[in-house]
Design a protein around this motif. Sequence first.
Motif, PDB file in Angstrom:
ATOM      1  N   ALA A   1       0.977  -1.184   0.109  1.00 33.55           N
ATOM      2  CA  ALA A   1       0.183  -0.047  -0.129  1.00 33.55           C
ATOM      3  C   ALA A   1       0.781   1.232   0.028  1.00 33.55           C
ATOM      4  N   SER A   2       2.019   1.150   0.525  1.00 30.75           N
ATOM      5  CA  SER A   2       2.711   2.444   0.807  1.00 30.75           C
ATOM      6  C   SER A   2       3.627   2.631  -0.586  1.00 30.75           C
ATOM      7  N   ARG A   3       3.531   1.638  -1.509  1.00 28.08           N
ATOM      8  CA  ARG A   3       4.048   1.776  -2.693  1.00 28.08           C
ATOM      9  C   ARG A   3       2.824   2.169  -3.687  1.00 28.08           C
ATOM     10  N   GLY A   4       1.776   2.110  -3.261  1.00 29.34           N
ATOM     11  CA  GLY A   4       0.499   2.485  -4.243  1.00 29.34           C
ATOM     12  C   GLY A   4      -0.031   1.289  -4.911  1.00 29.34           C
ATOM     13  N   ASN A   5       0.361  -0.014  -4.107  1.00 23.29           N
ATOM     14  CA  ASN A   5      -0.242  -1.059  -4.833  1.00 23.29           C
ATOM     15  C   ASN A   5      -0.842  -2.024  -3.914  1.00 23.29           C
ATOM     16  N   VAL A   6      -1.796  -2.841  -4.618  1.00 20.86           N
ATOM     17  CA  VAL A   6      -2.368  -3.706  -3.746  1.00 20.86           C
ATOM     18  C   VAL A   6      -1.667  -5.331  -4.221  1.00 20.86           C
ATOM     19  N   ILE A   7      -2.117  -6.171  -3.422  1.00 21.31           N
ATOM     20  CA  ILE A   7      -1.699  -7.671  -3.498  1.00 21.31           C
ATOM     21  C   ILE A   7      -2.725  -8.586  -4.137  1.00 21.31           C
TER      22      ILE A   7
ATOM     23  N   ARG B   1      -2.424   0.473  -7.779  1.00 22.12           N
ATOM     24  CA  ARG B   1      -3.709   0.491  -7.261  1.00 22.12           C
ATOM     25  C   ARG B   1      -4.604   1.009  -8.553  1.00 22.12           C
ATOM     26  N   THR B   2      -4.022   1.858  -9.370  1.00 24.63           N
ATOM     27  CA  THR B   2      -4.695   2.534 -10.622  1.00 24.63           C
ATOM     28  C   THR B   2      -5.108   1.342 -11.694  1.00 24.63           C
ATOM     29  N   ASP B   3      -4.479   0.072 -11.528  1.00 21.92           N
ATOM     30  CA  ASP B   3      -4.626  -0.757 -12.668  1.00 21.92           C
ATOM     31  C   ASP B   3      -5.902  -1.593 -12.661  1.00 21.92           C
TER      32      ASP B   3
ATOM     33  N   PRO C   1     -21.549  13.023 -18.764  1.00 20.99           N
ATOM     34  CA  PRO C   1     -20.523  12.624 -17.599  1.00 20.99           C
ATOM     35  C   PRO C   1     -21.027  12.232 -16.198  1.00 20.99           C
ATOM     36  N   GLN C   2     -20.152  11.401 -15.372  1.00 21.79           N
ATOM     37  CA  GLN C   2     -21.086  10.910 -14.392  1.00 21.79           C
ATOM     38  C   GLN C   2     -19.905  10.591 -13.245  1.00 21.79           C
ATOM     39  N   GLU C   3     -20.084  10.699 -12.022  1.00 23.17           N
ATOM     40  CA  GLU C   3     -19.252  10.393 -10.820  1.00 23.17           C
ATOM     41  C   GLU C   3     -19.113   8.924 -10.637  1.00 23.17           C
ATOM     42  N   ILE C   4     -17.824   8.506 -10.844  1.00 20.34           N
ATOM     43  CA  ILE C   4     -17.803   7.035 -10.478  1.00 20.34           C
ATOM     44  C   ILE C   4     -16.737   6.744  -9.427  1.00 20.34           C
ATOM     45  N   PRO C   5     -17.215   5.918  -8.386  1.00 25.33           N
ATOM     46  CA  PRO C   5     -16.250   5.672  -7.300  1.00 25.33           C
ATOM     47  C   PRO C   5     -14.755   5.328  -7.840  1.00 25.33           C
ATOM     48  N   ARG C   6     -13.839   6.052  -7.202  1.00 25.35           N
ATOM     49  CA  ARG C   6     -12.266   5.496  -7.495  1.00 25.35           C
ATOM     50  C   ARG C   6     -11.904   3.963  -7.697  1.00 25.35           C
ATOM     51  N   THR C   7     -12.790   3.251  -6.947  1.00 22.53           N
ATOM     52  CA  THR C   7     -12.525   1.774  -6.780  1.00 22.53           C
ATOM     53  C   THR C   7     -13.109   0.861  -7.876  1.00 22.53           C
ATOM     54  N   ASP C   8     -13.988   1.770  -8.371  1.00 18.82           N
ATOM     55  CA  ASP C   8     -15.046   0.792  -9.476  1.00 18.82           C
ATOM     56  C   ASP C   8     -13.816   0.701 -10.685  1.00 18.82           C
ATOM     57  N   MET C   9     -14.386  -0.428 -11.333  1.00 18.07           N
ATOM     58  CA  MET C   9     -13.584  -1.051 -12.319  1.00 18.07           C
ATOM     59  C   MET C   9     -13.438   0.146 -13.501  1.00 18.07           C
ATOM     60  N   LEU C  10     -14.659   0.706 -13.624  1.00 14.40           N
ATOM     61  CA  LEU C  10     -14.709   1.783 -14.600  1.00 14.40           C
ATOM     62  C   LEU C  10     -13.724   2.938 -14.434  1.00 14.40           C
TER      63      LEU C  10
END
Lengths: 341, 341
Positions: A260-266, A291-293, B286-295
């Motif tokens: 997480a500290s590297r911006g990653n998840v496992i 995390r952005t992948d 345009p729509q707000e999407i949670p940052r954790t969502d795949m989209l």
Amino acid sequence: MKALRLALMGFGNVGQAFGKMLLEKQEEIQDRYDTEVKITAIATATKGNLYNPEGIDIAKAIEDAEKNGSFNGPDLTELGGIELLEEAEYDCLMELSPLDIFTGQPATDHLMIAISRGKHAITANKGPVAWYFRDLKYLAEEKNVGFYYETVVMDGTPVFNLVEHTLKMAKVTEIRGILNSTTNFILEEMEKGCDMDDIMARGRQMGFIEADPAMDIEGYDAAGKVTALLNVLMDAGIRPDQVKRKGIEDITMDDIRAAASRGNVIKLLCKGSLDEEGNVIAEVGPQEIPRTDMLASVNSTTSIVSITTDLMKTVSIVEHEPEIEQTAYGVFGDMLRVLER
Amino acid sequence: MKALRLALMGFGNVGQAFGKMLLEKQEEIQDRYDTEVKITAIATATKGNLYNPEGIDIAKAIEDAEKNGSFNGPDLTELGGIELLEEAEYDCLMELSPLDIFTGQPATDHLMIAISRGKHAITANKGPVAWYFRDLKYLAEEKNVGFYYETVVMDGTPVFNLVEHTLKMAKVTEIRGILNSTTNFILEEMEKGCDMDDIMARGRQMGFIEADPAMDIEGYDAAGKVTALLNVLMDAGIRPDQVKRKGIEDITMDDIRAAASRGNVIKLLCKGSLDEEGNVIAEVGPQEIPRTDMLASVNSTTSIVSITTDLMKTVSIVEHEPEIEQTAYGVFGDMLRVLER
């Protein structure tokens, strides 16, 4: 009207959900394929066996299984599962028996018996595709029958059909995926800082952590799935014990926090690729993902396969939080392929 | 050996990439389909037109287009594009002419002429599928020829084929997607805090912001794509001007920051769903999407379509950063469908 007669090995949640889907879509199937689909044999380990060459009453079988946990009525038979496979009248075996990921048996034997008799075969069981894919494929070709297994990876979500029917002539060069829900859930909950005992308890309650979770946690399930993928899509000719396998059993909260500290998840990643000699290398193991992948957004029971080919670069397919009906659709779709032959 | 004769309307980047793919895979096609694929006619706006009923030298046409920007040699013809469509010898039209998203022309006319002559038709141009899908489909059915358009949304990534060939009998109830790269790039760069002039300059340099970016920014391109999706997959029978359309032209850095403070990102979302009467409602906005969502992880030129059906819940398919070859594969795959007929 023609008839397609099915023999079901196993009648648990998937078999029952398939039965309901068949009843619901029976009329549409008849309109579309001019064929009535009958179930002539059902063999189970605990509910008894049914046999009726004219067709079992499917609604009754489902009701008896749900209400009583056992079959009754005039179609009850003394014939055992293997006897039914060897002697009953049917056109297509639907193999839904429990998985043994270490041997692929007895499911493979069931399929061999049916195919040897010139019957089409459908399996929802990854064991045979992981352990004996080439044998089954060649036998089915020799007997000129269909052998279908879409459900084996990601339920009814098209993976094998995706490549065969929509990426024609494209040559698969790499496969990556997140294919095991249990480990995915555990890693996600660890990420949130949850206590391991609590995670396991909730996972069991939600039904996707088994009483003995080692199959999942140590990566055997994922290894079985990646083997099936590679055998079919890259003609790998490998067995699950040839996968370079590492589970998540050694992953600690410190590892999660460091990632997480590297911006990653496992994530527990499945991977197949080609080495310099063109051999398929299969791996399962925990890997840090930015995390952005997109792979980092695959949570809970959602799963993904990314398929790279020479002609279409990388295409990914995602199954979002499936339920039992999505598994049933896998074998239902395979049955439609049999109807189209 | 049989022959399949293609007429190409347009020979820009896609046509040339298709030509190269055809040359590369010609032998494999012959082995697999016992058919030689020839290009007998090519019509262009600026390079001249070629015609040879025995087959144009494809390698030479590509080389001339790349090196000189115009054709030469014995196959040059005085016949115009429409004359070729009406009179030339070919079995299948491949329509690769520039898009007019406001009319679907002249591409639709090209397809109509070819199909009326009993020729198969392939289009990479979304205009006809967005504006005149039913007309073209019915005409092709009447003439008993193939009409294929996989490339229209997400290049060669299977979307239409995915539903038709791998989700059989599943009824589509909802579609969501991120389908416009230009707006996706702009929103992503705004998210990073980049200056708008700088974003536009770099986007132009990278080749996916047009000289006049209004088509993309105001959502017309996305509206055309969602219309095509809904016409084919949900039998919507709608036109692009019936899409409830909003672009990203009014999105400010303040909007982006406000979304970020809520843990969200803004994406230009395409959506099709059913209202209570069963009518298809098409929206782009345009729509707000949670940052954790795949989209939220769909960045740059990557695109995604999520398809919800009665039998398979939601399945998503993702195209990762395509290049021109992936567009070429779309029409190449459509050509393989013609070969299979």
